[in-house]
Design an enzyme around this catalytic site. Structure first.
Site, PDB file in Angstrom:
ATOM      1  N   ASP A  15       0.855  -1.186   0.000  1.00 28.95           N
ATOM      2  CA  ASP A  15       0.000   0.000   0.000  1.00 28.95           C
ATOM      3  C   ASP A  15       0.892   1.236   0.000  1.00 28.95           C
ATOM      4  OD1 ASP A  15       0.979   0.187   2.531  1.00 28.95           O
ATOM      5  OD2 ASP A  15      -0.898  -0.219   3.540  1.00 28.95           O
ATOM      6  N   ASP A  55      -8.248  -7.301   0.130  1.00 29.06           N
ATOM      7  CA  ASP A  55      -7.368  -7.635   1.254  1.00 29.06           C
ATOM      8  C   ASP A  55      -8.094  -7.236   2.516  1.00 29.06           C
ATOM      9  OD1 ASP A  55      -6.834  -4.616   0.980  1.00 29.06           O
ATOM     10  OD2 ASP A  55      -5.834  -5.132   2.854  1.00 29.06           O
ATOM     11  N   CYS A 108     -13.477 -28.397   6.292  1.00 26.34           N
ATOM     12  CA  CYS A 108     -12.215 -27.757   5.908  1.00 26.34           C
ATOM     13  C   CYS A 108     -11.098 -28.794   5.921  1.00 26.34           C
ATOM     14  CB  CYS A 108     -11.895 -26.624   6.876  1.00 26.34           C
ATOM     15  SG  CYS A 108     -10.342 -25.777   6.529  1.00 26.34           S
ATOM     16  N   CYS A 126      -7.762 -27.914   5.998  1.00 30.23           N
ATOM     17  CA  CYS A 126      -6.489 -27.305   6.399  1.00 30.23           C
ATOM     18  C   CYS A 126      -5.830 -28.155   7.478  1.00 30.23           C
ATOM     19  CB  CYS A 126      -6.702 -25.869   6.897  1.00 30.23           C
ATOM     20  SG  CYS A 126      -7.316 -25.725   8.579  1.00 30.23           S
ATOM     21  N   CYS A 142      -7.640 -28.139  10.884  1.00 34.71           N
ATOM     22  CA  CYS A 142      -8.870 -28.931  10.954  1.00 34.71           C
ATOM     23  C   CYS A 142      -8.594 -30.428  10.796  1.00 34.71           C
ATOM     24  CB  CYS A 142      -9.865 -28.441   9.909  1.00 34.71           C
ATOM     25  SG  CYS A 142     -10.523 -26.797  10.308  1.00 34.71           S
ATOM     26  N   HIS A 171      -6.177 -21.554   9.658  1.00 27.67           N
ATOM     27  CA  HIS A 171      -7.542 -21.915   9.288  1.00 27.67           C
ATOM     28  C   HIS A 171      -8.307 -20.735   8.689  1.00 27.67           C
ATOM     29  CE1 HIS A 171     -11.555 -23.401   9.097  1.00 27.67           C
ATOM     30  NE2 HIS A 171     -11.919 -22.293   9.709  1.00 27.67           N
TER      31      HIS A 171
END
Lengths: 389, 389
Positions: free
Chosen positions: A96, A275, A313, A315, A318, A344
């Site tokens: 930014d 974002d 999920c 991931c 999880c 997660h």
């Protein structure tokens, strides 16, 4: 000027403004719509770069010019080979302009036509950002995508203040763009500068700003000044006012949004890039996003809950740990909690973006959008096709 | 009684008391000598279980009975399938007895023949540990190796106090052992209980304690009450006084040691197992152990240092990041610093232990020991073969 980054549209939703594309940068190809995890201080809090790239598949992250300019300093980062090398990140980086942080974090600050003078939130030292100097800082970082310095007004402001501020932001964007083009003419590496559409919550100012910035023929355009405390329908309305003016063949970036159920809403309005600190910050604070809604891990009901955080999920968190264990780590203040929770939450955002992209490519995005609104309660009415002007 | 864990000696150093072996547990085979990373609250601070098992090759970790008894509670952990399942840890776990933490962390505490009453450091609640109850808590965890409740006197104490305390520790160990044998007679899972040799810094008391504990015919023995603030030669002396009395075919565990350059010193005195918070705690505080000595990451000299933390280390941290980046993360208070630093420090300990083990197996341990002492400055004189009595 040749495009420094090239945006390739792969599919457009016939019912909304949504598109799926590929953003070609010097650090890889990014599938859009894309959510960019926020790595303020050259690290996405709680994750290492391998987790981010390999486990989460992040191809583009955001870093903050304000923070890295103050610490460790853009000259040090340049000396060490640029931000990619400094933080050992192989994929693309957007930085930014520093403007938003100057207006939200620093103590004293004083805006002039030249730029903005401000005090460091770290030690009170005085600094100055100009449109040119923040381009220089971001080129020192070697960012793939730079943002032009803008003023991000608080909410609400008067139409008069918003107009003056927007005009200044346009003048700053022209100066940033001129400086950027001079600088990259001498460089072999590829970088793009995105100007930022401002105008507070006034559609006429948004449109005027977008039209003024078209002259710059930039590689992409951002919609800033949303997510500053306004009601969500207003933010979406500002995108609706702006987006039809922007060139179809350039990526559009809505800054600082949003909640998981808002992501498809922005995409439906023609946004390609987003974002937000919510997935990372909320993770650390115990708020977890699941496919079944929000879960507050400290609640007593999870004390002996042997289920994964989100059964849908896949991931690492999880697949490996229970809610009871995560709750124990959270209550014990353990570092591992922040790491597992962040992994997660970012994965949840990435999964939502993948679903959105697949739906656009499969020509089923309108259905996806309606299903998502039914599940979550729509954050605003969407009138497909109405967003043209 | 059949051995619950079986210790297999693979090689013995002909010049020192060092041995290399294999410790067979219900959760895998552990190569010894072994360093156990400390996972106080069912997590090794800063690492996830995959990093610990796969990247660092940890086969045995330590968890703290005191902490887990207070939070989340041993009954909850039992209800959730035991500690391995609770924390998703596939390899072996040793839990301490809770005694050391009661004496070092809790507020009011009162020792009686029955056990020790203490106040939780979390909320001041009153609790009581007896030799039997800490066995029960550790069996609720499903620990592979349990420790018998002991009193760990501060340093220094009088010979008289040390003797009374040591006698009580022996009586507690007998009660713990009796209770343990009754309990596991009904169980199909395999667990071992190690009693702890105490006696402060008095060799005669250490010997008397070790001899008294031999009766228990335990699967392993620990040397406790070292690393309580005494000069390092005294700790090593206490091991020298104790170890020759312990059965050759059982593993010996020196509790709470040590610095990297001390690890071979303990192994040379017949120690097979060690644990210490130094690699994890020092990592978080900015003290990093390298093959070339200690490195304090905040020092200005590392500001623009593009080298890895330890050029001789192949951990993820050293393979991926520079000292300059680690310093930036440390100064910025970033979570990733703690994670990367811990990964490296534990890896350093693991590497030292691997070198020690290889040297014993290759019959070159004395040479290794002498080289290590030359490099680091010996912490005490070692007289090979002298430690017999």
């Amino acid at each position: 000027m040749l495009r420094q980054i090239f945006f390739e549209i792969q599919a457009e939703c016939p019912h909304t403004r949504a598109r799926a594309g590929l953003l070609h940068t010097a650090h890889g190809v990014i599938e859009t719509p894309v959510f960019m995890p926020v790595g303020t201080q050259a690290t996405v809090k709680g994750l290492n770069q391998r987790q981010l790239a390999e486990e989460l598949g992040a191809r583009l992250i955001l870093a903050n010019t304000y923070h890295l300019y103050l610490r460790p300093g853009h000259e040090l980062i340049r000396h060490l080979g640029g931000l990619h090398k400094f933080m050992s990140w192989p994929n693309a980086i957007l930085t930014d302009s520093g403007g938003f942080q100057v207006f939200s974090l620093s103590g004293l600050r004083k805006i002039s036509e030249e730029g903005v003078a401000f005090q460091s939130h770290l030690n009170g030292d005085l600094h100055h950002f100009s449109p040119e100097s923040t381009v220089d800082a971001q080129l020192a970082f070697g960012s793939d995508i730079l943002m032009a310095l803008d003023e991000c007004p608080e909410y609400p402001v008067s139409h008069e203040y918003a107009r003056e501020s927007m005009y200044r932001t346009v003048r700053w964007a022209r100066r940033a763009n001129n400086h950027f083009r001079r600088r990259i003419a001498e460089m072999t590496s590829r970088h793009a500068l995105f100007p930022i559409v401002q105008g507070s919550m006034f559609p006429d100012l948004r449109r005027e700003c977008a039209i003024a910035l078209l002259d710059l023929d930039s590689d992409g355009y951002a919609v800033g000044g949303v997510s500053v405390g306004e009601p969500r329908p207003l933010s979406l309305g500002m995108v609706e006012a702006t987006e039809p003016i922007l060139p179809r063949d350039r990526p559009r970036y809505a800054m600082g949004v949003g909640m998981p159920d808002e992501l498809p809403q922005y995409v439906a309005r023609g946004i390609d890039m987003m974002d937000c600190v919510l997935p990372t910050r909320n993770a650390r604070n115990g708020y977890l996003f699941t496919s079944e809604g929000r879960l507050i891990i400290k609640h007593a009901q999870y004390r002996d809950d042997a289920r994964p955080l989100d059964p849908n999920c896949s991931c690492y968190t999880c697949k490996s740990y229970t809610r009871a264990y995560l709750r124990h780590l959270f209550l014990s203040g353990e570092i591992l909690y922040a790491s597992l929770a962040t992994l997660h939450n970012i994965r949840r955002y990435m999964d939502v973006m993948r679903e959105i992209r697949c739906a656009i490519l499969a020509n089923s995005f309108l259905q996806y959008l309606n299903d998502a609104a039914q599940t979550s309660g729509s954050v605003s009415d969407l009138h497909p096709g109405d967003s043209n002007g």
